[in-house]
Scaffold this active site. Structure first.
Site, PDB file in Angstrom:
ATOM      1  N   GLU A  33       0.842  -1.193   0.000  1.00  0.00           N
ATOM      2  CA  GLU A  33       0.000   0.000   0.000  1.00  0.00           C
ATOM      3  C   GLU A  33       0.882   1.250   0.000  1.00  0.00           C
ATOM      4  OE1 GLU A  33      -4.142  -0.909   1.701  1.00  0.00           O
ATOM      5  OE2 GLU A  33      -2.846  -0.388   3.368  1.00  0.00           O
ATOM      6  N   SER A  56      -6.570   3.474  -2.939  1.00  0.00           N
ATOM      7  CA  SER A  56      -7.522   4.076  -3.881  1.00  0.00           C
ATOM      8  C   SER A  56      -8.050   3.098  -4.930  1.00  0.00           C
ATOM      9  CB  SER A  56      -6.898   5.310  -4.554  1.00  0.00           C
ATOM     10  OG  SER A  56      -6.661   6.322  -3.595  1.00  0.00           O
TER      11      SER A  56
HETATM   12  C1  PEP Z   1      -6.315   1.352   3.180  1.00  0.00           C
HETATM   13  O1  PEP Z   1      -6.392   2.180   4.074  1.00  0.00           O
HETATM   14  O2  PEP Z   1      -5.910   0.212   3.415  1.00  0.00           O
HETATM   15  C2  PEP Z   1      -6.725   1.758   1.844  1.00  0.00           C
HETATM   16  C3  PEP Z   1      -6.274   1.061   0.843  1.00  0.00           C
HETATM   17  O3  PEP Z   1      -7.527   2.872   1.740  1.00  0.00           O
HETATM   18  P1  PEP Z   1      -8.193   3.468   0.409  1.00  0.00           P
HETATM   19  O4  PEP Z   1      -8.723   2.298  -0.393  1.00  0.00           O
HETATM   20  O5  PEP Z   1      -9.261   4.356   0.890  1.00  0.00           O
HETATM   21  O6  PEP Z   1      -7.116   4.171  -0.346  1.00  0.00           O
END
Ligand code: PEP
Length: 250
Positions: free
Chosen positions: A163, A209
């Protein structure tokens, strides 16, 4: 090895009892896609109620303490998650690493505690924007993997979530080529640390996202076995299209 796609929702600090209907709708719709593994990680307070509202659904926590019990006010131990009906836990999310100062060693200790308690684990790694811009993202993330990975584990019970911090909740996403490069590098690192067979069996999720529009492209990238989804996991209307995209790739 053919790895099953895995789509996991991280509700973060969102969700009251009234949100259980969304969870029921998500799990009901996901039932039409048996080739995809689905899990939701609500706040601790909703785990038991979500398991009761959606029998058979896979529900997880968003963090756990490394100790099994003790004087740690406000913390939740892995056996407590199991007791509440959780089957998995996220550890090392960047919002914990950054907001609560969790080091790689802390994350490793949490992952080991979770595995010992019988939970599956999603272990998060990811670089900040300045590291991506300086060209050091792969080295940075591989160091996190090396420092956070438990010493011994069943590869079926440990997934990595890549991530990039700058992509979380921002609407920004890396290029598919950058995602594939990072996931390939993570799998190679897992091979060095845990052996080729374990690395081949482990799932590596992308998070940051992900939505119904970009899921097919991101989940179709090399070495991407699913998604960890924040904002778009809060409603069936946004989450189910991601599950459908994963099913289409199965
Ligand atoms: C997350 O916090 O693990 C995440 C991927 O958030 P988002 O999908 O909102 O970017």
């Amino acid at each position: 090895m053919a790895r099953r796609k895995y789509v996991v929702g991280n509700w973060k600090m969102n969700g009251l009892t009234a949100a259980l209907g969304e969870a029921q709708a998500i799990f009901a719709a996901a039932g039409a896609h048996p080739a995809v593994d689905i899990a939701l990680c609500p706040p601790f307070t909703l785990i038991g109620a979500m398991v009761a509202a959606a029998p058979g659904a896979v529900v997880g926590g968003q963090d756990c303490h490394a100790a099994a019990s003790g004087a740690f006010t406000g913390s939740i131990a892995a056996p407590m998650l199991v007791d509440a009906g959780a089957a998995l836990v996220i550890v090392g999310h960047s919002e914990r690493r950054e907001g609560f100062g969790e080091s790689d060693a802390d994350v490793r200790a949490k992952a080991e505690a979770a595995l010992s308690a019988g939970l599956s684990v999603i272990l998060c790694v990811g670089e900040p924007r300045e590291v991506r811009e300086s060209g050091d993202a792969v080295d940075y993330v591989l160091a996190q993997v090396a420092g956070s990975l438990p010493g011994a584990f069943d590869p079926a019970r440990l997934a990595i979530a890549y991530e990039p911090i700058w992509a979380i909740g921002t609407g920004l996403v890396p290029t598919v080529a950058d995602v594939a490069e990072m996931h390939g590098a993570i799998r190679a690192k897992l091979g060095e640390q845990a052996g080729a067979e374990a690395a081949d069996a482990m799932r590596i999720l992308y998070g940051g996202s992900v939505n119904g529009e970009n899921a097919a492209e991101l989940l179709g990238a090399g070495d991407v076995d699913g998604a960890l989804v924040g904002g778009a996991s809060l409603t069936a209307g946004k989450f189910v299209p991601i599950v459908e995209a994963a099913a289409g790739l199965g």
